[in-house]
Each structure stands twice: as structure tokens, then as C-alpha cells.
Design a protein around this motif. Structure first.
Motif, PDB file in Angstrom:
ATOM      1  N   VAL A  34      28.616  38.923  37.751  1.00  0.00           N
ATOM      2  CA  VAL A  34      29.078  38.973  38.904  1.00  0.00           C
ATOM      3  C   VAL A  34      27.852  39.243  40.076  1.00  0.00           C
ATOM      4  O   VAL A  34      27.980  38.508  40.840  1.00  0.00           O
ATOM      5  CB  VAL A  34      30.386  39.916  38.893  1.00  0.00           C
ATOM      6  N   LEU A  35      27.004  39.970  39.794  1.00  0.00           N
ATOM      7  CA  LEU A  35      25.945  40.310  40.443  1.00  0.00           C
ATOM      8  C   LEU A  35      25.266  39.207  40.913  1.00  0.00           C
ATOM      9  O   LEU A  35      24.654  38.857  41.912  1.00  0.00           O
ATOM     10  CB  LEU A  35      25.090  41.585  40.113  1.00  0.00           C
ATOM     11  N   ASP A  36      24.866  38.273  39.840  1.00  0.00           N
ATOM     12  CA  ASP A  36      24.078  37.114  39.943  1.00  0.00           C
ATOM     13  C   ASP A  36      24.990  35.948  40.695  1.00  0.00           C
ATOM     14  O   ASP A  36      24.241  34.969  41.290  1.00  0.00           O
ATOM     15  CB  ASP A  36      23.773  36.348  38.490  1.00  0.00           C
ATOM     16  N   ALA A  37      26.247  35.974  40.579  1.00  0.00           N
ATOM     17  CA  ALA A  37      27.073  34.792  41.204  1.00  0.00           C
ATOM     18  C   ALA A  37      27.162  35.184  42.696  1.00  0.00           C
ATOM     19  O   ALA A  37      27.735  34.191  43.213  1.00  0.00           O
ATOM     20  CB  ALA A  37      28.543  34.854  40.305  1.00  0.00           C
ATOM     21  N   PHE A  38      27.009  36.022  43.293  1.00  0.00           N
ATOM     22  CA  PHE A  38      27.252  36.517  44.611  1.00  0.00           C
ATOM     23  C   PHE A  38      26.328  37.101  45.666  1.00  0.00           C
ATOM     24  O   PHE A  38      25.517  37.950  44.800  1.00  0.00           O
ATOM     25  CB  PHE A  38      28.714  37.454  44.844  1.00  0.00           C
ATOM     26  N   PRO A  39      26.209  36.656  46.565  1.00  0.00           N
ATOM     27  CA  PRO A  39      25.056  37.470  47.595  1.00  0.00           C
ATOM     28  C   PRO A  39      25.923  38.633  48.027  1.00  0.00           C
ATOM     29  O   PRO A  39      25.813  38.885  49.340  1.00  0.00           O
ATOM     30  CB  PRO A  39      24.961  36.168  48.682  1.00  0.00           C
ATOM     31  N   PHE A  94      33.199  30.879  38.156  1.00  0.00           N
ATOM     32  CA  PHE A  94      33.302  30.591  37.106  1.00  0.00           C
ATOM     33  C   PHE A  94      34.486  29.853  36.328  1.00  0.00           C
ATOM     34  O   PHE A  94      34.561  28.783  35.614  1.00  0.00           O
ATOM     35  CB  PHE A  94      33.208  31.777  35.787  1.00  0.00           C
ATOM     36  N   LYS A  95      35.754  29.941  37.186  1.00  0.00           N
ATOM     37  CA  LYS A  95      36.950  29.339  37.043  1.00  0.00           C
ATOM     38  C   LYS A  95      36.681  27.823  37.279  1.00  0.00           C
ATOM     39  O   LYS A  95      37.225  27.032  36.864  1.00  0.00           O
ATOM     40  CB  LYS A  95      37.948  30.135  37.780  1.00  0.00           C
ATOM     41  N   LEU A  96      36.074  27.849  38.743  1.00  0.00           N
ATOM     42  CA  LEU A  96      35.976  26.263  39.089  1.00  0.00           C
ATOM     43  C   LEU A  96      34.910  25.802  38.474  1.00  0.00           C
ATOM     44  O   LEU A  96      35.199  24.242  38.195  1.00  0.00           O
ATOM     45  CB  LEU A  96      35.471  26.560  40.764  1.00  0.00           C
ATOM     46  N   ALA A  97      34.061  26.290  37.954  1.00  0.00           N
ATOM     47  CA  ALA A  97      32.927  25.521  37.053  1.00  0.00           C
ATOM     48  C   ALA A  97      33.621  24.887  35.696  1.00  0.00           C
ATOM     49  O   ALA A  97      33.306  23.607  35.480  1.00  0.00           O
ATOM     50  CB  ALA A  97      31.899  26.404  36.566  1.00  0.00           C
ATOM     51  N   GLU A  98      34.712  25.532  35.177  1.00  0.00           N
ATOM     52  CA  GLU A  98      35.306  24.954  33.945  1.00  0.00           C
ATOM     53  C   GLU A  98      36.174  23.766  34.525  1.00  0.00           C
ATOM     54  O   GLU A  98      36.295  23.010  33.928  1.00  0.00           O
ATOM     55  CB  GLU A  98      36.407  26.061  33.819  1.00  0.00           C
ATOM     56  N   LEU A  99      36.808  23.880  35.852  1.00  0.00           N
ATOM     57  CA  LEU A  99      37.477  22.791  36.045  1.00  0.00           C
ATOM     58  C   LEU A  99      36.839  21.568  36.405  1.00  0.00           C
ATOM     59  O   LEU A  99      37.272  20.431  36.210  1.00  0.00           O
ATOM     60  CB  LEU A  99      38.449  23.301  37.491  1.00  0.00           C
ATOM     61  N   ASP A 100      35.557  21.810  36.830  1.00  0.00           N
ATOM     62  CA  ASP A 100      34.601  20.639  37.046  1.00  0.00           C
ATOM     63  C   ASP A 100      33.739  20.208  35.784  1.00  0.00           C
ATOM     64  O   ASP A 100      33.011  19.129  36.055  1.00  0.00           O
ATOM     65  CB  ASP A 100      33.824  21.008  38.100  1.00  0.00           C
TER      66      ASP A 100
END
Ligand SMILES: O=P(O)(O)OC[C@@]1(O)O[C@H](CO)[C@@H](O)[C@@H]1O
Length: 383
Positions: free
Chosen positions: A31-36, A118-124
Motif C-alpha cells: 500500500v505504501l508503494d501504491a500511493f504518494p 489492485f482491484k482495477l488492475a484485475e479488471l483491466d
């Protein structure tokens, strides 16, 4: 009530210990890596990382402390995360994580789901493209065959949980025969007026769940459907209303049969044949046997309720180390209506399998079969 021991995480080397000691820290880093996130959020996440592995459970410091007190916090606050019931400390960890990132505000990060990327990456993903394209071939099959395939799609879609994949990288081992298959009994309960589906993960699990509901509505096997989702981000990829909308949009924006299903689902939401519910108890650290009366009444009003996934299974039968041959009916007889579960096995809890099946699984895999996600079941309980 069962006298099987409640599962705790205090035994090094056990599955629950690994979740608290390794999966939770890995999640915080992801989570730390995924958001600024800004300095305050980063500090809070770092503090949670230390607390969750070496510290004790502390109050949230918000008005939500009252709700958690009603859910048993007084007994566990001040104690190590590893000492409380596994279900309790895991749920409390997610609530603390949301506090750390400012999900409940006040402030600009209020309502920002830390797991959404992560949820959106799955949908795409190309896998989702492939699964949606396969629907065109499926619609050429007889309705019975479509129903069977969609049920299995929804069942095995449960492997697509992000928490599981954080600790099981490359979890693509082939799937196997079901350890229990009550699907004939499930089909025999249809058609119904109202079917409830208690969803699990967003993304690649929610798409097949929605396709199954669409099929049941479209083919007259249910007049209306109620989809229960989580009230806030939970167990990483669990579905919320926003995820349902993303999934329906994804379907409606696809081609062919997937787009047709997306449009039907959109219409069903709009005219009330498909209703989304997010009850506060959806994120409670407790088994469903302890649910409040209003939620019990909702399930009682349904003709069939399907629980999806591992966590819902733990909460339905109770998060205990049962003997695997304990009857499913003995753990669910309090449920106020016909109930079914579609679950891949990703934790120690298991009931309702026969002694020969258990012996064969243990001989082949030791106890790995309980948690590896390569086995699945369909169980049904009717009074
Ligand atoms: O409910 P799901 O998505 O099928 O699985 C949730 C899960 O990955 O998380 C828990 C451990 O954190 C286990 O119950 C299970 O393995």
C-alpha cells in the motif's frame, strides 16, 4: 455452540501466524508503494507495521471505538495481535490500516480505497479480457450447461483474492476435483423469488458472481437478487458498492455476450431486481451466528443465500479448528434459511467432508490442502 477450538495466531509456523507475521507487513509495504501518501500517513503505516508484528492492539482513538467495544474489544485491547482470535485481530488490522491512511477522514484522503489500484488492475487484466470473450461461446450452449459453467466460474473466481496472492506468489497451480459437491442440491432449490449472494472479492471474482446472478435473473431462476458487499475496504480485495459499479461498467463496456450481461445488470440495478446491500456487520470481526437481528431478518426473507469465499466460510461455520468430518448442517443450523457456500480452501477451517476424502488429502499433501487454494467445495444446508 461447538467446543472446537477457536483459531488463534499464536503458534509460529501455523497458517494464521504467517498471515499476521508476514502477510500483513507485506500488505502495508504494498500500500505504501501504491500511493504518494503524505508524511503523516506514512508515519501511521510504519507505526502499524511495528505494532502489528511486535506490539499490542490499541484503541482507534475515534468514535468507532464504541462499535469495536460492542464487538469485544475490551477483552483484547492491550494484548498482542497474535493472542486474540485470528478473525478478530485480522479484522481489527484492516480497520487500523484504514485509520492510518485517513480513509474515514476528515481530510482529502477520506474515502480513498487503499486497495483500489489492485482491484482495477484485475479488471483491466488480459485474463479478464479472455474470460469475457469466452462468454460468447458459452451463450451458444444449452441453459443448463451455461448455468453449470457460471457456477464453477464464480466458485473458482474465489482464487482471485489479493491477500492470498501476497503470500502465495504465482498461485496458478491447476485446480482439482471438488472436495464436496452439493451443486445438484443447490440447483434443486431453484427457481426462487429472492436469492442473496454474499460477495467476497472484487475484480476477477465479482465479475463471475455478477454473471451468475445475471444468468439466474435472465433465465427466470430468481425473480430478484440481493448482493451483499462490504461497507468499507476489507481483507484487501473484498467488494464494496464502488467495485460493483466498476465491474458492471467493465462488462457493459465489453463486447458481445459480456456487454449484453452488463446492460442487463445495469437495468436490473435500476429497476430493483438487483439490489446492493452493505451492512455494517459485513466488516465485523465476528461469526455470522452473532449477526444483529436486522441482518438476520434480511437473510430470513431470502429463499436462498449463497456465501462466497474463504472468509465468509470462516464466518458462517465459525472460525474454529473443527474435525473436518463435522457435519456442515451442525455448524449452520442456526442460519435462518437455505444456505449454500462456494469456496476455495485458503484457511484451516473445514467441515462436511467424508473421512475417506480427508484421508486421501492428508496422504497426498499433509495439511497443505486446507490452505493452498487448489481445492474447492460447494456445500448446501437446507432445514
Ligand atoms: O475470503 P477470501 O478472499 O476467499 O480469502 C481470504 C483469505 O485469503 O484471507 C484470510 C487470511 O487473511 C483467509 O481466510 C483467506 O485465505
Amino acid at each position: 455452540m461447538s467446543d472446537a477450538p477457536v483459531i488463534r495466531a499464536d503458534e509460529p509456523g501455523s497458517f494464521p501466524h504467517g498471515v499476521l507475521a508476514a502477510r500483513h507487513p507485506a500488505l502495508i509495504r504494498t500500500v505504501l508503494d501504491a500511493f504518494p501518501y503524505g508524511p503523516d500517513q506514512r508515519r501511521a503505516l510504519d507505526a502499524l507495521l511495528t505494532s502489528a508484528t511486535e506490539g499490542v492492539m490499541e484503541p482507534l482513538g475515534t468514535e468507532d471505538d464504541e462499535r469495536w467495544a460492542a464487538w469485544g474489544a475490551r477483552e483484547y485491547l492491550g494484548r498482542s495481535w497474535f493472542e486474540a482470535p485470528f478473525l478478530w485481530s485480522e479484522s481489527y488490522f484492516y480497520r487500523h490500516l484504514l485509520e492510518a491512511v485517513g480513509y474515514f477522514g476528515p481530510g482529502a484522503w477520506q474515502g480513498i480505497d487503499p486497495f483500489r489500484p489492485f482491484k482495477l488492475a484485475e479488471l483491466d487484466s488480459p485474463e479478464t479480457d479472455g474470460e469475457l470473450a469466452a462468454l460468447d461461446r458459452l451463450t451458444e450452449q444449452p441453459a443448463e450447461e451455461q448455468a453449470r459453467a457460471l457456477l464453477h466460474g464464480s466458485l473458482w473466481g474465489n482464487r482471485a483474492d489479493l491477500g492470498f496472492r501476497l503470500s502465495t506468489p504465482g498461485a496458478t497451480t491447476p485446480v482439482s476435483r471438488l472436495v464436496v459437491d452439493d451443486s445438484a442440491s443447490l440447483w434443486s432449490l431453484l427457481p426462487v423469488d429472492t436469492i442473496c449472494l454474499v460477495a467476497d472479492n472484487a475484480g476477477r471474482e465479482l465479475i463471475p458472481d455478477l454473471l451468475l446472478l445475471d444468468h439466474l435473473l435472465h433465465h427466470g431462476r430468481a425473480r430478484r437478487a440481493v448482493l451483499h458487499v462490504k461497507v468499507y475496504p476489507y481483507y484487501i480485495s473484498d467488494a464494496m458498492t464502488a467495485d460493483v459499479l466498476d465491474a458492471v461498467r467493465r462488462l457493459a463496456g465489453a463486447q458481445g455476450a459480456a456487454a449484453d450481461a452488463g446492460e442487463r445488470l445495469w437495468a436490473a440495478l435500476a429497476d430493483g431486481r438487483l439490489e446492493v446491500r452493505a451492512h455494517p456487520f459485513s466488516c465485523a470481526p465476528l461469526p455470522y451466528a452473532d449477526m444483529p437481528d436486522d441482518l438476520r431478518a434480511e437473510f430470513a426473507a431470502a429463499d436462498l443465500t449463497i456465501f462466497k469465499g474463504d472468509l465468509n466460510y470462516r464466518r458462517l461455520v465459525g472460525d474454529r479448528l473443527y474435525s473436518p468430518t463435522t457435519r456442515f448442517a451442525d455448524t449452520t443450523d442456526w442460519f435462518p434459511g437455505p444456505v449454500a457456500v462456494l469456496r476455495t480452501l485458503k484457511s484451516d477451517v473445514i467441515v462436511g467432508i467424508d473421512a475417506a476424502t480427508e484421508a486421501a488429502l492428508v496422504a497426498a499433501e499433509g495439511q497443505r490442502w486446507r490452505t493452498s487454494g487448489t481445492h474447492a467445495l460447494i456445500q448446501v444446508g437446507v432445514k
